[in-house]
Design an enzyme around this catalytic site. Structure first.
Site, PDB file in Angstrom:
ATOM      1  CG  ASP A  10      -1.970  -1.177   1.047  1.00 37.40           C
ATOM      2  OD1 ASP A  10      -2.366  -1.473  -0.101  1.00 37.40           O
ATOM      3  OD2 ASP A  10      -2.341  -1.800   2.061  1.00 37.40           O
ATOM      4  CE  LYS A  34      -3.759  -6.414  -0.116  1.00 38.29           C
ATOM      5  NZ  LYS A  34      -4.572  -5.313  -0.612  1.00 38.29           N
ATOM      6  CG  ASP A  61      -7.142  -6.393  -2.668  1.00 37.93           C
ATOM      7  OD1 ASP A  61      -8.248  -6.843  -2.998  1.00 37.93           O
ATOM      8  OD2 ASP A  61      -6.904  -5.901  -1.544  1.00 37.93           O
ATOM      9  CE  LYS A  63     -10.743  -5.065  -0.728  1.00 40.49           C
ATOM     10  NZ  LYS A  63      -9.325  -4.704  -0.840  1.00 40.49           N
ATOM     11  CG  LEU A  64     -12.394  -6.507 -10.588  1.00 39.57           C
ATOM     12  CD1 LEU A  64     -12.298  -7.366 -11.850  1.00 39.57           C
ATOM     13  CD2 LEU A  64     -11.923  -5.090 -10.872  1.00 39.57           C
ATOM     14  CE1 TYR A  65     -21.608  -4.963  -6.276  1.00 41.53           C
ATOM     15  CE2 TYR A  65     -20.931  -3.064  -4.976  1.00 41.53           C
ATOM     16  CZ  TYR A  65     -21.911  -3.950  -5.379  1.00 41.53           C
ATOM     17  OH  TYR A  65     -23.177  -3.839  -4.886  1.00 41.53           O
ATOM     18  CG  ASP A  66     -19.248  -1.897 -13.047  1.00 38.83           C
ATOM     19  OD1 ASP A  66     -20.445  -1.794 -13.387  1.00 38.83           O
ATOM     20  OD2 ASP A  66     -18.417  -1.002 -13.232  1.00 38.83           O
ATOM     21  N   PRO A  68     -22.309  -7.456 -14.523  1.00 41.63           N
ATOM     22  CG  PRO A  68     -23.819  -9.206 -14.201  1.00 41.63           C
ATOM     23  CD  PRO A  68     -23.731  -7.721 -14.207  1.00 41.63           C
ATOM     24  CB  THR A 117     -10.840  -7.189   7.856  1.00 43.21           C
ATOM     25  OG1 THR A 117     -10.003  -6.570   6.880  1.00 43.21           O
ATOM     26  CG2 THR A 117     -10.891  -8.672   7.605  1.00 43.21           C
ATOM     27  NE  ARG A 179      -2.645  -3.701  12.166  1.00 48.56           N
ATOM     28  CZ  ARG A 179      -3.060  -3.786  10.905  1.00 48.56           C
ATOM     29  NH1 ARG A 179      -2.837  -4.884  10.189  1.00 48.56           N
ATOM     30  NH2 ARG A 179      -3.681  -2.784  10.336  1.00 48.56           N
ATOM     31  CD  GLN A 188      -7.916  -4.129   8.447  1.00 44.84           C
ATOM     32  OE1 GLN A 188      -9.139  -4.236   8.407  1.00 44.84           O
ATOM     33  NE2 GLN A 188      -7.136  -4.442   7.438  1.00 44.84           N
ATOM     34  N   GLY A 208      -0.193  -5.878   5.773  1.00 42.76           N
ATOM     35  CA  GLY A 208       0.289  -4.582   5.301  1.00 42.76           C
ATOM     36  C   GLY A 208       1.109  -3.899   6.363  1.00 42.76           C
ATOM     37  NE  ARG A 209      -2.728  -0.295   7.929  1.00 39.28           N
ATOM     38  CZ  ARG A 209      -3.989   0.112   8.037  1.00 39.28           C
ATOM     39  NH1 ARG A 209      -4.248   1.385   8.270  1.00 39.28           N
ATOM     40  NH2 ARG A 209      -4.981  -0.744   7.922  1.00 39.28           N
TER      41      ARG A 209
END
Ligand code: C5P
Length: 230
Positions: A10, A34, A61, A63-66, A68, A117, A179, A188, A208-209
């Site tokens: 990130d 990632k 990553d 996160k596809l959302y549309d 079909p 999350t 973590r 989170q 990530g962090r």
């Protein structure tokens, strides 16, 4: 790479990312990475191709959302990048997920995001106007994903074991919100340690962090691998 630990890159740009990755040059095995929206929208597909050329396993990553058709075409474009994993939102529903599966090619695995999350149970009940519990909602979305041929889910470790029991052992369960003991939760809501995630049935981790913000990222990554048992 049967139980991958993905480092979430990130970062805002390629330069910052490459100077972070240089720290890992001495490891015998390259970490799995990632690439999320921040880096992808800033550097694009060419940078992903470059990371692939350098031999990194890539989890894209996005996160596809549309609708079909749009998701199906987007998945077909991404499959050409030769990445190993891609995320779609399970909430996009069966038809959208079917289009994603149909267009993913032979090698890329699709992971369906169930509930983020960063969401607590109260958050999903308020936002999605539902009385379902977190577990009911995650399991329902995981089942929709499984029925359409998706390879696994993204959920918190807290739901991984339930998904394993109710669906099966081979359906992948990749869990962010990881973590090391003592680290900050940041934004989170549902966090776990690598060891707990393993005990709770996760098959892969996204971190990530706890790595990227650590004073010693390589040491933090190695601590995670040790706890995780790689
Ligand atoms: O820094 P941290 O370990 O919290 O980062 C978690 C990463 O996992 C972020 O890149 C975030 O986009 C991603 N993620 C998540 N929850 C999901 C899906 C992905 O936190 N359900």
């Amino acid at each position: 790479m049967s139980r991958p630990v993905f480092i979430a890159l990130d970062f805002p740009d390629a330069k910052t990312t490459m100077s972070f990755l240089e720290k890992f040059n001495d490891l015998s095995e390259k970490p799995a990475l990632k690439v999320g929206m921040e880096l992808y929208y800033s550097e694009g597909a060419d940078f992903v191709r470059e990371l692939r050329k350098q031999g990194f396993t890539i989890f894209l990553d996005l996160k596809l959302y549309d609708i079909p058709t749009t998701v199906g075409h987007a998945v077909a474009s991404i499959a050409k990048l030769d990445v190993q994993y891609l995320t779609v939102h399970a909430i996009g529903g069966s038809v959208m997920l079917q289009q994603a599966v149909k267009n993913k090619g032979q090698k890329m695995k699709l992971l369906a995001v169930t509930q983020l999350t960063s969401f607590s149970e109260i958050d999903i009940q308020k936002t999605q106007l539902t009385t379902a519990t977190m577990q009911e909602s995650v399991l329902h979305l995981a089942d929709i994903a499984y029925q359409t041929g998706i390879d696994g889910t993204i959920s918190s470790a807290q739901e991984a074991e339930l998904i394993r029991q109710k669906i099966n052992d081979t359906f992948l369960r990749v869990t962010p919100g990881i973590r090391l003991t003592g680290d900050s939760a940041d934004d989170q809501a549902r966090i776990t340690t690598p060891l707990k995630a393993k005990q709770m049935g996760a098959t892969g981790l996204v971190v990530g962090r706890s790595i990227t913000k650590s004073d010693n990222p390589v040491q933090a990554y190695q601590r995670i691998l040790t706890e995780w048992g790689n």
